[in-house]
Design a protein around this motif. Structure first.
Motif, PDB file in Angstrom:
ATOM      1  N   GLU A   1       0.832  -1.208   0.000  1.00 36.53           N
ATOM      2  CA  GLU A   1       0.000   0.000   0.000  1.00 36.53           C
ATOM      3  C   GLU A   1       0.867   1.260   0.000  1.00 36.53           C
ATOM      4  O   GLU A   1       0.612   2.206  -0.740  1.00 36.53           O
ATOM      5  CB  GLU A   1      -0.891  -0.036   1.248  1.00 36.53           C
ATOM      6  CG  GLU A   1      -1.906   1.057   1.327  1.00 36.53           C
ATOM      7  CD  GLU A   1      -2.778   0.893   2.573  1.00 36.53           C
ATOM      8  OE1 GLU A   1      -2.721   1.781   3.450  1.00 36.53           O
ATOM      9  OE2 GLU A   1      -3.487  -0.123   2.678  1.00 36.53           O
ATOM     10  N   GLU A   2       1.912   1.270   0.822  1.00 38.42           N
ATOM     11  CA  GLU A   2       2.787   2.439   0.914  1.00 38.42           C
ATOM     12  C   GLU A   2       3.548   2.669  -0.377  1.00 38.42           C
ATOM     13  O   GLU A   2       3.651   3.800  -0.855  1.00 38.42           O
ATOM     14  CB  GLU A   2       3.775   2.257   2.080  1.00 38.42           C
ATOM     15  CG  GLU A   2       4.523   3.525   2.460  1.00 38.42           C
ATOM     16  CD  GLU A   2       5.700   3.847   1.576  1.00 38.42           C
ATOM     17  OE1 GLU A   2       6.024   5.037   1.434  1.00 38.42           O
ATOM     18  OE2 GLU A   2       6.316   2.935   0.997  1.00 38.42           O
TER      19      GLU A   2
ATOM     20  N   SER B   1       3.188   6.011  -2.729  1.00 38.94           N
ATOM     21  CA  SER B   1       4.358   6.855  -2.950  1.00 38.94           C
ATOM     22  C   SER B   1       4.569   7.142  -4.430  1.00 38.94           C
ATOM     23  O   SER B   1       4.797   8.289  -4.827  1.00 38.94           O
ATOM     24  CB  SER B   1       5.608   6.177  -2.372  1.00 38.94           C
ATOM     25  OG  SER B   1       5.484   6.034  -0.982  1.00 38.94           O
TER      26      SER B   1
ATOM     27  N   HIS C   1       9.400  12.696   0.908  1.00 40.02           N
ATOM     28  CA  HIS C   1       8.748  11.391   1.036  1.00 40.02           C
ATOM     29  C   HIS C   1       8.627  10.978   2.501  1.00 40.02           C
ATOM     30  O   HIS C   1       7.595  10.450   2.933  1.00 40.02           O
ATOM     31  CB  HIS C   1       9.553  10.351   0.246  1.00 40.02           C
ATOM     32  CG  HIS C   1       9.174   8.952   0.514  1.00 40.02           C
ATOM     33  ND1 HIS C   1       7.967   8.411   0.114  1.00 40.02           N
ATOM     34  CD2 HIS C   1       9.847   7.953   1.152  1.00 40.02           C
ATOM     35  CE1 HIS C   1       7.919   7.145   0.497  1.00 40.02           C
ATOM     36  NE2 HIS C   1       9.042   6.846   1.131  1.00 40.02           N
TER      37      HIS C   1
ATOM     38  N   HIS D   1       1.367   8.628   4.147  1.00 43.09           N
ATOM     39  CA  HIS D   1       1.454   7.195   3.845  1.00 43.09           C
ATOM     40  C   HIS D   1       2.777   6.594   4.321  1.00 43.09           C
ATOM     41  O   HIS D   1       2.799   5.458   4.800  1.00 43.09           O
ATOM     42  CB  HIS D   1       1.187   6.897   2.354  1.00 43.09           C
ATOM     43  CG  HIS D   1       1.954   7.740   1.407  1.00 43.09           C
ATOM     44  ND1 HIS D   1       1.474   8.938   0.939  1.00 43.09           N
ATOM     45  CD2 HIS D   1       3.166   7.574   0.836  1.00 43.09           C
ATOM     46  CE1 HIS D   1       2.363   9.470   0.121  1.00 43.09           C
ATOM     47  NE2 HIS D   1       3.394   8.653   0.043  1.00 43.09           N
ATOM     48  N   PHE D   2       3.880   7.341   4.215  1.00 46.21           N
ATOM     49  CA  PHE D   2       5.138   6.808   4.735  1.00 46.21           C
ATOM     50  C   PHE D   2       5.123   6.753   6.255  1.00 46.21           C
ATOM     51  O   PHE D   2       5.563   5.767   6.853  1.00 46.21           O
ATOM     52  CB  PHE D   2       6.352   7.616   4.261  1.00 46.21           C
ATOM     53  CG  PHE D   2       7.638   7.074   4.831  1.00 46.21           C
ATOM     54  CD1 PHE D   2       8.222   5.944   4.296  1.00 46.21           C
ATOM     55  CD2 PHE D   2       8.213   7.650   5.961  1.00 46.21           C
ATOM     56  CE1 PHE D   2       9.379   5.398   4.847  1.00 46.21           C
ATOM     57  CE2 PHE D   2       9.369   7.122   6.524  1.00 46.21           C
ATOM     58  CZ  PHE D   2       9.947   5.993   5.960  1.00 46.21           C
TER      59      PHE D   2
ATOM     60  N   HIS E   1       2.572   6.364   8.185  1.00 46.19           N
ATOM     61  CA  HIS E   1       1.726   5.228   8.570  1.00 46.19           C
ATOM     62  C   HIS E   1       2.510   3.923   8.438  1.00 46.19           C
ATOM     63  O   HIS E   1       2.476   3.076   9.338  1.00 46.19           O
ATOM     64  CB  HIS E   1       0.459   5.173   7.708  1.00 46.19           C
ATOM     65  CG  HIS E   1      -0.312   3.915   7.875  1.00 46.19           C
ATOM     66  ND1 HIS E   1      -1.060   3.641   9.001  1.00 46.19           N
ATOM     67  CD2 HIS E   1      -0.429   2.827   7.077  1.00 46.19           C
ATOM     68  CE1 HIS E   1      -1.602   2.445   8.883  1.00 46.19           C
ATOM     69  NE2 HIS E   1      -1.244   1.934   7.721  1.00 46.19           N
ATOM     70  N   TYR E   2       3.201   3.754   7.322  1.00 48.78           N
ATOM     71  CA  TYR E   2       4.015   2.556   7.108  1.00 48.78           C
ATOM     72  C   TYR E   2       5.042   2.408   8.232  1.00 48.78           C
ATOM     73  O   TYR E   2       5.174   1.347   8.843  1.00 48.78           O
ATOM     74  CB  TYR E   2       4.715   2.631   5.744  1.00 48.78           C
ATOM     75  CG  TYR E   2       5.914   1.734   5.626  1.00 48.78           C
ATOM     76  CD1 TYR E   2       5.767   0.375   5.396  1.00 48.78           C
ATOM     77  CD2 TYR E   2       7.205   2.246   5.759  1.00 48.78           C
ATOM     78  CE1 TYR E   2       6.883  -0.461   5.307  1.00 48.78           C
ATOM     79  CE2 TYR E   2       8.313   1.431   5.670  1.00 48.78           C
ATOM     80  CZ  TYR E   2       8.146   0.077   5.442  1.00 48.78           C
ATOM     81  OH  TYR E   2       9.245  -0.747   5.358  1.00 48.78           O
ATOM     82  N   LYS E   3       5.768   3.471   8.517  1.00 48.61           N
ATOM     83  CA  LYS E   3       6.856   3.410   9.492  1.00 48.61           C
ATOM     84  C   LYS E   3       6.345   3.083  10.897  1.00 48.61           C
ATOM     85  O   LYS E   3       6.900   2.222  11.571  1.00 48.61           O
ATOM     86  CB  LYS E   3       7.614   4.743   9.485  1.00 48.61           C
ATOM     87  CG  LYS E   3       8.952   4.691  10.148  1.00 48.61           C
ATOM     88  CD  LYS E   3       9.901   3.827   9.360  1.00 48.61           C
ATOM     89  CE  LYS E   3      11.290   3.894   9.946  1.00 48.61           C
ATOM     90  NZ  LYS E   3      12.192   2.938   9.342  1.00 48.61           N
TER      91      LYS E   3
END
Length: 107
Positions: free
Chosen positions: A24-25, A29, A66, A71-72, A74-76
Motif C-alpha cells: 500500500e505504501e 508513494s 517522502h 502514507h510513509f 503510517h508505514y513506518k
C-alpha cells in the motif's frame, strides 16, 4: 537521482501483515509523489521474510519530502514492531543513461 536499497528482516509472524502495508505504501508513494521514481519491494525466494526495496528518487529533496508524507509515516509507525533489522544502502548508478532507457521501455 538518489538510489537506495533497503534491506529489511521481518519477524516471520508478521510477514503477511507487513507485506500488505508495504504494498500500500509503495503504491501511494509512486502515485502521489512526483519525486518518487520507483519503490520496488521484493522478497528473497528462499527467505520470504528478507525484504529488499529498490528506491529511486528524483533527488535528495524528494526523498526528504517522502519521509514526511502521511502514507510513509503510517508505514513506518505501523510496521515498527514487525522489523527485526533495517539497513539502508545508498547506491550510485554506474550507467545513468541505461537506467533512463529502462524506464522508457516500461511505458
Amino acid at each position: 537521482m538518489m538510489v537506495r536499497i533497503s534491506e529489511i528482516d521481518i519477524l516471520p509472524e508478521f510477514l503477511n501483515e507487513y507485506n500488505a502495508i508495504l504494498k500500500e505504501e509503495a503504491a501511494a508513494s509512486v502515485q502521489k509523489e512526483p519525486g518518487v521514481i520507483a519503490i520496488f519491494p521484493m522478497s528473497m525466494k528462499e527467505q520470504p521474510n528478507q525484504i529488499r526495496i529498490v528506491e529511486i528518487y528524483a533527488d535528495s529533496a524528494a526523498y526528504r519530502s517522502h519521509l514526511k508524507t502521511p502514507h510513509f509515516r503510517h508505514y513506518k509507525t505501523s510496521t515498527q514492531k514487525m522489523v527485526r533489522s533495517l539497513k539502508l544502502v545508498d547506491m550510485n548508478a554506474l550507467d545513468r543513461e541505461a537506467m533512463l532507457h529502462i524506464f522508457r521501455k516500461l511505458k
